[in-house]
Design an enzyme around this catalytic site. Sequence first.
Site, PDB file in Angstrom:
ATOM      1  CB  THR A   4     -21.242  -5.795 -22.251  1.00 50.82           C
ATOM      2  OG1 THR A   4     -21.852  -6.652 -23.213  1.00 50.82           O
ATOM      3  CG2 THR A   4     -21.695  -4.362 -22.504  1.00 50.82           C
ATOM      4  CG  HIS A   5     -21.057  -9.991 -20.645  1.00 49.93           C
ATOM      5  ND1 HIS A   5     -21.485 -10.527 -19.448  1.00 49.93           N
ATOM      6  CD2 HIS A   5     -22.051  -9.160 -21.062  1.00 49.93           C
ATOM      7  CE1 HIS A   5     -22.703 -10.077 -19.172  1.00 49.93           C
ATOM      8  NE2 HIS A   5     -23.059  -9.228 -20.128  1.00 49.93           N
TER       9      HIS A   5
ATOM     10  CB  SER B  54       6.529   4.815  16.032  1.00 58.16           C
ATOM     11  OG  SER B  54       6.560   6.001  16.806  1.00 58.16           O
TER      12      SER B  54
ATOM     13  CE  LYS C 277       6.684 -11.593 -23.412  1.00 55.91           C
ATOM     14  NZ  LYS C 277       5.764 -12.315 -22.758  1.00 55.91           N
TER      15      LYS C 277
ATOM     16  CG  ASN D 185       6.743  -8.485 -21.141  1.00 52.59           C
ATOM     17  OD1 ASN D 185       6.116  -9.029 -22.057  1.00 52.59           O
ATOM     18  ND2 ASN D 185       7.807  -9.022 -20.571  1.00 52.59           N
TER      19      ASN D 185
ATOM     20  CE1 TYR E 140      -2.377   7.486  20.389  1.00 51.40           C
ATOM     21  CE2 TYR E 140      -1.704   6.417  22.419  1.00 51.40           C
ATOM     22  CZ  TYR E 140      -1.478   6.707  21.087  1.00 51.40           C
ATOM     23  OH  TYR E 140      -0.371   6.210  20.456  1.00 51.40           O
TER      24      TYR E 140
ATOM     25  CG  ASN F 172      -2.427  10.776  23.640  1.00 48.08           C
ATOM     26  OD1 ASN F 172      -1.370  10.212  23.338  1.00 48.08           O
ATOM     27  ND2 ASN F 172      -3.129  10.440  24.712  1.00 48.08           N
TER      28      ASN F 172
ATOM     29  CD  GLN G 164       3.824   3.643  17.800  1.00 45.42           C
ATOM     30  OE1 GLN G 164       3.862   4.456  18.728  1.00 45.42           O
ATOM     31  NE2 GLN G 164       4.669   2.633  17.721  1.00 45.42           N
TER      32      GLN G 164
ATOM     33  CD  GLU H 279       2.325  -7.163 -16.935  1.00 47.32           C
ATOM     34  OE1 GLU H 279       2.580  -8.219 -16.353  1.00 47.32           O
ATOM     35  OE2 GLU H 279       2.968  -6.766 -17.924  1.00 47.32           O
TER      36      GLU H 279
ATOM     37  CB  SER I 151      11.495 -11.523 -21.860  1.00 52.04           C
ATOM     38  OG  SER I 151      12.007 -12.810 -21.559  1.00 52.04           O
TER      39      SER I 151
HETATM   40  N1  ARG Z   1       3.889   7.258  18.635  1.00 54.68           N
HETATM   41  C1  ARG Z   1       2.565   7.486  19.117  1.00 54.68           C
HETATM   42  C2  ARG Z   1       1.545   7.247  17.996  1.00 54.68           C
HETATM   43  O1  ARG Z   1       1.962   7.198  16.893  1.00 54.68           O
HETATM   44  C3  ARG Z   1       2.446   8.903  19.564  1.00 54.68           C
HETATM   45  C4  ARG Z   1       1.456   9.085  20.653  1.00 54.68           C
HETATM   46  C5  ARG Z   1       1.947   8.402  21.863  1.00 54.68           C
HETATM   47  N2  ARG Z   1       1.081   8.627  22.961  1.00 54.68           N
HETATM   48  C6  ARG Z   1       1.155   7.880  24.075  1.00 54.68           C
HETATM   49  N3  ARG Z   1       0.329   8.149  24.994  1.00 54.68           N
HETATM   50  N4  ARG Z   1       2.035   6.929  24.193  1.00 54.68           N
HETATM   51  O2  ARG Z   1       0.379   7.095  18.237  1.00 54.68           O
END
Ligand code: ARG
Length: 476
Positions: free
Chosen positions: A160-161, A28, A288, A290, A322, A115, A327, A295, A282
């Site tokens: 309205t509408h 991650s 144009k 825009n 947990y 955690n 994650q 948007e 455009s």
């Molecule tokens: N990368 C994990 C998360 O975002 C961190 C916590 C990981 N804890 C574990 N017991 N593997 O949640």
Amino acid sequence: MADNKPMRLWGGRFEGGPADALTRLSVSVQFDWRLAPYDLLASRAHARVLHRAGLLTQDELDRMLGALDDLDRACRTGEFRPTVADEDVHTALERGLLERLGSLGGKLRAGRSRNDQIATDLRLYLRDHVRMIVSRLVELETALISQAEENADVAAPGMTHLQHAQPVSFGHQLLAHVHAFTRDVDRLRDWDRRAAISPLGSGALAGSSLPLDPAAVAAELGFDAPAPNSMDAVADRDFAAEFLFCAALIGVHISRLGEEIVLWASQEFRWIEVDDAYSTGSSIMPQKKNPDVAELARGKSGRLIGSLMSLLTTLKGLPLTYNRDLQEDKEPVFDAVDTLLLVLPAVSGMISTMRVNKAKLEASAPDGFALATDLAELLVRRGVPFREAHEAVGHLVVWCQVNDKDLGDLTDDELAKVSPHFAVDATGASVRDVLNVRGALAARSAFGGTAPDRVRDQIANLREIVDSQAAWASES
Ligand code: ARG
């Protein structure tokens, strides 16, 4: 590390290394690295607590804090970076600490777990970024209020509408959007109160057998209190879901404003002109111009709503405490923060630079028999039951359509012909007296009404509210 094997925080009980497919799924750090400054803040607080608990000597604490400072600096300059081998932000930072301190670096992990760390990091990150979002909302509110001030006396078709309904002050309509944004800010401030709880000290789920001091850590990190239940602290993501709801509703409000800008800038309305700096052209049609900002503002609401749905679905049905599913909380949160910080300045710029076509608004304000209600209410003041008044004005509108006239074109004779209710009364007053836009606006002078004087009261009140919101974002 020395033997170039990827560093893991959990290698001890494993004989073989993880499968590549697991590593790729598990990693991650590519998105949680942005939590590094917050993880380092929490680490400093944790080091002090370990020292007070007698688990780090003064010298060890000094070296630890020195290394954390240096790591922080190296992270900010980009000199220290996570590698593909670092599973997450915590792994990368522990590697950085070990590189600086050798085995002393391994002492910081005592009494805490990823955690409670990740839950703490995300709260710190969000509390910080919510203040940035509020600052951007304040800019948007301010831009809308300034335009409202310019246009408090400008009559516009109120709808309205999407049909002409009654004339309103164009400033009143702009302020309606401001009220929605002030509630969004209120919601974020209220959110902050609940988010100000520190999970650190909860460990993996049960707290720690070491004599830590969760209250001291909470205070050092600017939280109001430590979490009263370690299991709740590591499992709870209410704060993230609630933030995403706030973000989604801001998205809806921006989208609604964006839609109005798109309409107003169209050839059919021509109520406003969006500045060139906030318009695009455009590639094929040279003429144009825009309203892409409006948007995109409208379009971005989709991903904000999606992020909320994504997290709620992840959280649903998770047993305590947990689970690695958690994650998945980060990317929707980060995307929502990035989206708001991207879109809000563009919308503010578009609003503050747009030019309002006052003449067009004024000319269209009475269109579509928009003063019909004023006429009916005049009859009510003359004692006619509203039901009858409504019916008579309805007939008058049809008469006008058949004879290709506007309410404002009618003579006293024509009016009297359609219904005796419209005849000049005993005092000589003609019902035509109420058939003017300026009078219609001024008459709606009760609290909350569209009378220009009430609009100016609103502006004064809103300016005070927005000032206090700005102060909250910069001071707390
Ligand atoms: N990368 C994990 C998360 O975002 C961190 C916590 C990981 N804890 C574990 N017991 N593997 O949640």
